[in-house]
Scaffold this motif. Structure first.
Motif, PDB file in Angstrom:
ATOM      1  N   ASP A  11       0.818  -1.214   0.000  1.00 15.58           N
ATOM      2  CA  ASP A  11       0.000   0.000   0.000  1.00 15.58           C
ATOM      3  C   ASP A  11       0.855   1.269   0.000  1.00 15.58           C
ATOM      4  O   ASP A  11       0.331   2.362  -0.116  1.00 15.58           O
ATOM      5  N   ARG A  12       2.183   1.124   0.098  1.00 11.57           N
ATOM      6  CA  ARG A  12       3.080   2.286   0.119  1.00 11.57           C
ATOM      7  C   ARG A  12       4.087   2.265  -1.026  1.00 11.57           C
ATOM      8  O   ARG A  12       5.071   2.979  -0.999  1.00 11.57           O
ATOM      9  N   VAL A  13       3.863   1.458  -2.036  1.00 16.39           N
ATOM     10  CA  VAL A  13       4.779   1.373  -3.173  1.00 16.39           C
ATOM     11  C   VAL A  13       4.606   2.618  -4.035  1.00 16.39           C
ATOM     12  O   VAL A  13       3.527   3.208  -4.103  1.00 16.39           O
ATOM     13  N   ILE A  14       5.683   2.983  -4.720  1.00 16.63           N
ATOM     14  CA  ILE A  14       5.667   4.172  -5.581  1.00 16.63           C
ATOM     15  C   ILE A  14       4.454   4.140  -6.519  1.00 16.63           C
ATOM     16  O   ILE A  14       4.146   3.105  -7.107  1.00 16.63           O
ATOM     17  N   PRO A  15       3.730   5.248  -6.647  1.00 14.25           N
ATOM     18  CA  PRO A  15       2.590   5.278  -7.566  1.00 14.25           C
ATOM     19  C   PRO A  15       3.034   5.004  -9.007  1.00 14.25           C
ATOM     20  O   PRO A  15       4.093   5.468  -9.434  1.00 14.25           O
ATOM     21  N   SER A  16       2.248   4.263  -9.730  1.00 12.96           N
ATOM     22  CA  SER A  16       2.594   3.904 -11.117  1.00 12.96           C
ATOM     23  C   SER A  16       2.892   5.131 -11.965  1.00 12.96           C
ATOM     24  O   SER A  16       3.842   5.133 -12.751  1.00 12.96           O
ATOM     25  N   SER A  17       2.085   6.181 -11.808  1.00 10.08           N
ATOM     26  CA  SER A  17       2.280   7.371 -12.634  1.00 10.08           C
ATOM     27  C   SER A  17       3.631   8.035 -12.350  1.00 10.08           C
ATOM     28  O   SER A  17       4.289   8.519 -13.264  1.00 10.08           O
ATOM     29  N   PHE A  18       4.064   8.050 -11.101  1.00 10.95           N
ATOM     30  CA  PHE A  18       5.359   8.635 -10.764  1.00 10.95           C
ATOM     31  C   PHE A  18       6.491   7.749 -11.282  1.00 10.95           C
ATOM     32  O   PHE A  18       7.523   8.236 -11.733  1.00 10.95           O
ATOM     33  N   GLY A  19       6.293   6.451 -11.239  1.00  7.46           N
ATOM     34  CA  GLY A  19       7.299   5.524 -11.751  1.00  7.46           C
ATOM     35  C   GLY A  19       7.542   5.660 -13.237  1.00  7.46           C
ATOM     36  O   GLY A  19       8.577   5.243 -13.744  1.00  7.46           O
ATOM     37  N   LEU A  20       6.610   6.251 -13.941  1.00  6.06           N
ATOM     38  CA  LEU A  20       6.758   6.451 -15.384  1.00  6.06           C
ATOM     39  C   LEU A  20       7.511   7.730 -15.732  1.00  6.06           C
ATOM     40  O   LEU A  20       7.910   7.917 -16.876  1.00  6.06           O
ATOM     41  N   THR A  21       7.708   8.597 -14.750  1.00  9.82           N
ATOM     42  CA  THR A  21       8.431   9.837 -15.007  1.00  9.82           C
ATOM     43  C   THR A  21       9.937   9.577 -14.943  1.00  9.82           C
ATOM     44  O   THR A  21      10.392   8.571 -14.388  1.00  9.82           O
ATOM     45  N   GLU A  22      10.708  10.488 -15.511  1.00  9.84           N
ATOM     46  CA  GLU A  22      12.165  10.350 -15.471  1.00  9.84           C
ATOM     47  C   GLU A  22      12.670  10.362 -14.027  1.00  9.84           C
ATOM     48  O   GLU A  22      13.520   9.568 -13.647  1.00  9.84           O
ATOM     49  N   GLY A  24      10.976   9.520 -11.308  1.00 10.12           N
ATOM     50  CA  GLY A  24      10.552   8.273 -10.678  1.00 10.12           C
ATOM     51  C   GLY A  24      11.442   7.109 -11.081  1.00 10.12           C
ATOM     52  O   GLY A  24      11.854   6.305 -10.236  1.00 10.12           O
ATOM     53  N   ARG A  25      11.753   7.012 -12.355  1.00  7.81           N
ATOM     54  CA  ARG A  25      12.646   5.935 -12.829  1.00  7.81           C
ATOM     55  C   ARG A  25      14.027   6.053 -12.200  1.00  7.81           C
ATOM     56  O   ARG A  25      14.630   5.062 -11.788  1.00  7.81           O
ATOM     57  N   ASP A  26      14.544   7.297 -12.108  1.00  4.98           N
ATOM     58  CA  ASP A  26      15.860   7.499 -11.496  1.00  4.98           C
ATOM     59  C   ASP A  26      15.851   7.113 -10.020  1.00  4.98           C
ATOM     60  O   ASP A  26      16.785   6.466  -9.532  1.00  4.98           O
ATOM     61  N   LEU A  27      14.822   7.503  -9.299  1.00  5.01           N
ATOM     62  CA  LEU A  27      14.738   7.156  -7.877  1.00  5.01           C
ATOM     63  C   LEU A  27      14.616   5.647  -7.690  1.00  5.01           C
ATOM     64  O   LEU A  27      15.227   5.078  -6.780  1.00  5.01           O
ATOM     65  N   LEU A  28      13.847   4.990  -8.531  1.00  2.00           N
ATOM     66  CA  LEU A  28      13.721   3.538  -8.448  1.00  2.00           C
ATOM     67  C   LEU A  28      15.055   2.855  -8.727  1.00  2.00           C
ATOM     68  O   LEU A  28      15.446   1.907  -8.040  1.00  2.00           O
ATOM     69  N   ALA A  29      15.790   3.357  -9.721  1.00  4.41           N
ATOM     70  CA  ALA A  29      17.097   2.785 -10.044  1.00  4.41           C
ATOM     71  C   ALA A  29      18.063   2.971  -8.880  1.00  4.41           C
ATOM     72  O   ALA A  29      18.818   2.057  -8.525  1.00  4.41           O
ATOM     73  N   GLU A  30      18.051   4.136  -8.249  1.00  5.06           N
ATOM     74  CA  GLU A  30      18.922   4.401  -7.101  1.00  5.06           C
ATOM     75  C   GLU A  30      18.534   3.524  -5.912  1.00  5.06           C
ATOM     76  O   GLU A  30      19.393   3.019  -5.186  1.00  5.06           O
ATOM     77  N   ASP A  31      17.243   3.324  -5.704  1.00  9.52           N
ATOM     78  CA  ASP A  31      16.785   2.462  -4.610  1.00  9.52           C
ATOM     79  C   ASP A  31      17.258   1.028  -4.830  1.00  9.52           C
ATOM     80  O   ASP A  31      17.717   0.365  -3.896  1.00  9.52           O
ATOM     81  N   TYR A  32      17.190   0.574  -6.053  1.00 11.56           N
ATOM     82  CA  TYR A  32      17.653  -0.771  -6.393  1.00 11.56           C
ATOM     83  C   TYR A  32      19.152  -0.907  -6.126  1.00 11.56           C
ATOM     84  O   TYR A  32      19.605  -1.884  -5.524  1.00 11.56           O
TER      85      TYR A  32
END
Length: 87
Positions: A11-22, A24-32
């Protein structure tokens, strides 16, 4: 802004719409990358990980007078921005 990829907090995962932004993608990559680096540093079979866990158990013994305590292997690692004196 924050990202969360935890399967334990669906219920606290990054919103899909934010994950599609540049951003959001950068933050997800850094988190990984943060998760990969953390796992490699605390791996108990390597020198740094052995040292880390030795300190964890020493601190547990000091605080709780035992090292026979349940250890939750699901750990959170956060990147927190430095707080400045003025906003």
């Amino acid at each position: 802004m924050w990202v969360n990829l935890s399967p334990y907090e669906k219920d606290r995962v990054i919103p899909s719409s934010f994950g599609l932004t540049e951003m959001g993608r950068d933050l997800l990559a850094e988190d990984y990358m943060l998760k990969q680096i953390t796992a490699s540093l605390i791996y108990p079979e390597d020198q740094i990980g052995k040292k880390f866990w030795k300190r964890v158990y020493e601190e547990a013994a000091k605080r709780y007078k035992t090292t026979n305590i349940p250890v939750n292997t699901f750990n959170k690692v956060w990147i927190v921005p430095e707080q400045s004196g003025s906003i």
